[in-house]
Design a protein around this motif. Sequence first.
Motif, mmCIF file in Angstrom:
data_model
loop_
_atom_site.group_PDB
_atom_site.id
_atom_site.type_symbol
_atom_site.label_atom_id
_atom_site.label_comp_id
_atom_site.label_asym_id
_atom_site.label_seq_id
_atom_site.Cartn_x
_atom_site.Cartn_y
_atom_site.Cartn_z
ATOM 1 N N SER A 94 43.469 23.064 19.178
ATOM 2 C CA SER A 94 44.319 21.650 19.417
ATOM 3 C C SER A 94 44.655 21.221 18.316
ATOM 4 N N GLY A 95 46.338 20.846 18.376
ATOM 5 C CA GLY A 95 46.501 19.594 17.122
ATOM 6 C C GLY A 95 46.483 18.684 18.694
ATOM 7 N N THR A 96 46.436 18.306 19.342
ATOM 8 C CA THR A 96 46.348 17.120 20.511
ATOM 9 C C THR A 96 45.256 16.918 20.452
ATOM 10 N N ASN A 132 44.526 14.616 16.562
ATOM 11 C CA ASN A 132 45.007 13.983 16.486
ATOM 12 C C ASN A 132 44.313 12.820 17.747
ATOM 13 N N GLU A 182 51.234 13.639 24.470
ATOM 14 C CA GLU A 182 49.734 13.702 24.442
ATOM 15 C C GLU A 182 49.359 13.323 25.765
ATOM 16 N N GLU A 241 54.057 11.461 11.241
ATOM 17 C CA GLU A 241 54.335 12.133 11.864
ATOM 18 C C GLU A 241 54.614 12.956 10.147
ATOM 19 N N ASN A 278 59.063 15.956 14.462
ATOM 20 C CA ASN A 278 59.041 16.771 15.601
ATOM 21 C C ASN A 278 60.512 16.507 16.264
ATOM 22 N N ARG A 309 53.000 20.529 11.281
ATOM 23 C CA ARG A 309 54.093 20.751 10.375
ATOM 24 C C ARG A 309 53.976 20.481 8.884
ATOM 25 N N CYS A 335 48.398 21.987 11.621
ATOM 26 C CA CYS A 335 47.575 23.291 13.097
ATOM 27 C C CYS A 335 48.606 24.646 12.404
ATOM 28 N N LYS A 377 51.956 26.626 14.454
ATOM 29 C CA LYS A 377 53.324 26.492 14.359
ATOM 30 C C LYS A 377 53.894 27.653 13.412
HETATM 31 C C1 LIG Z 1 52.544 20.723 18.485
HETATM 32 C C2 LIG Z 1 52.757 19.241 17.398
HETATM 33 C C3 LIG Z 1 51.379 18.857 17.289
HETATM 34 C C4 LIG Z 1 49.913 19.670 18.956
HETATM 35 O O1 LIG Z 1 50.576 20.437 19.196
HETATM 36 P P1 LIG Z 1 49.102 21.124 19.832
HETATM 37 O O2 LIG Z 1 49.651 21.758 21.083
HETATM 38 O O3 LIG Z 1 48.188 20.348 21.020
HETATM 39 O O4 LIG Z 1 48.799 22.004 18.928
HETATM 40 C C5 LIG Z 1 50.898 17.410 17.371
HETATM 41 N N1 LIG Z 1 52.246 17.163 16.599
HETATM 42 C C6 LIG Z 1 53.343 17.292 16.449
HETATM 43 C C7 LIG Z 1 53.904 16.900 14.851
HETATM 44 C C8 LIG Z 1 53.454 18.669 17.246
HETATM 45 O O5 LIG Z 1 54.813 19.691 16.752
#
Ligand SMILES: *Cc1c(COP(=O)(O)O)cnc(C)c1O
Length: 341
Positions: free
Chosen positions: A58-60, A63, A89, A137, A141, A173, A198, A201
């Motif tokens: 995952s992106g979380t 990060n 997160e 970022e 988002n 993104r 990611c 997305k």
């Molecule tokens: C979606 C997102 C992430 C990562 O999210 P996961 O659901 O863990 O993959 C990280 N940063 C931003 C800005 C996002 O939109």
Amino acid sequence: MEINLISDTVTKPSHEMLQQMFRARVGDDVYKQDPSVNELEEAVAGLFGKEAGLFFPSGTMANQTAIKLHTQPGDELICDKWAHVYNYEGGGAAFNSGVSCRLIDGDRGMITAQQVRDAINPPDFYHSPLTSLVCIENTTNKGGGACYDLQTLRDIKEVCTQNNLKYHLDGARLWNALVAKRQHPRQFGELFDTVSICFSKGLGAPVGSVLVGSKADMNRALRIRKVLGGGMRQAGYLAAAGMYALQHNVGRLEEDHRRAKQLGQLLSQLPWVKSVEPVETNILIFSVRDGYSEAAVIEKLKQKSIFISSMGQGKLRIVTHLDYKEVMHQYVVETLSRFTL
Ligand SMILES: *Cc1c(COP(=O)(O)O)cnc(C)c1O
């Protein structure tokens, strides 16, 4: 026909992507023996001009690994008040790294070099947490898909260098920004110590992120990923989806941006819409006039099989994506044009 515009994470793998996943050569990635994962990590690192990459579920997690990599417990990181690393997160910066967040009141999720400079605690003033990291970022988002000018990011980099701060990019993104601003990943690789991206997305993969950085950092990141429970075995099936996404789904993001902009223009002409935030990529945020409720908008659109989400405080969000096709777009345009509350 259900039209789901709540997020670009709702896409499902296409037939072609699934075929590439089925055909993937795999091995045990915990032993670093999965050829498909290794290939994806190298490909993404190469794109950014970085020495190494590491695949994450995952992106979380990518990060959170970067934050752990660049800080010590008690430190402070600087980010915008709307940053994903702070808001979405699960308090991970505090939980995993014992780090607090110094929040900047930015513009649509974007911060400036001067704001960063003003937020740094003097390193010899031992009463305050030690500032050690800046997180950016791009696109933002909660900021509605806004993207940075490279010059702003270069100015912030200079502040980081002068003040001995690490510099991480949450590029969940970033692909949208690259396409919208005609930038190259290398321009970001040059600036940042680490970049997370990611595939799940706008690129339409079911799962997967990659963190890129120096070889030494990625070796340490491997241990952190293990601790977080992110060591996966035959992960090549997932990496294959990421590779397919990289090869086929980046350029077409332009279509998502075009549709989001069209919807933005349309909404700005409707009597019940108070304002529409600038649309740069695939996220569209708008607010309803006083006296109208967001819940009512969501409910009435739902009756027409169109799903959008609320961001609170009168704000609504639409996100366009790979599975939002032209026929659906035409239907949404028509429905919105005739829509009354
Ligand atoms: C979606 C997102 C992430 C990562 O999210 P996961 O659901 O863990 O993959 C990280 N940063 C931003 C800005 C996002 O939109």
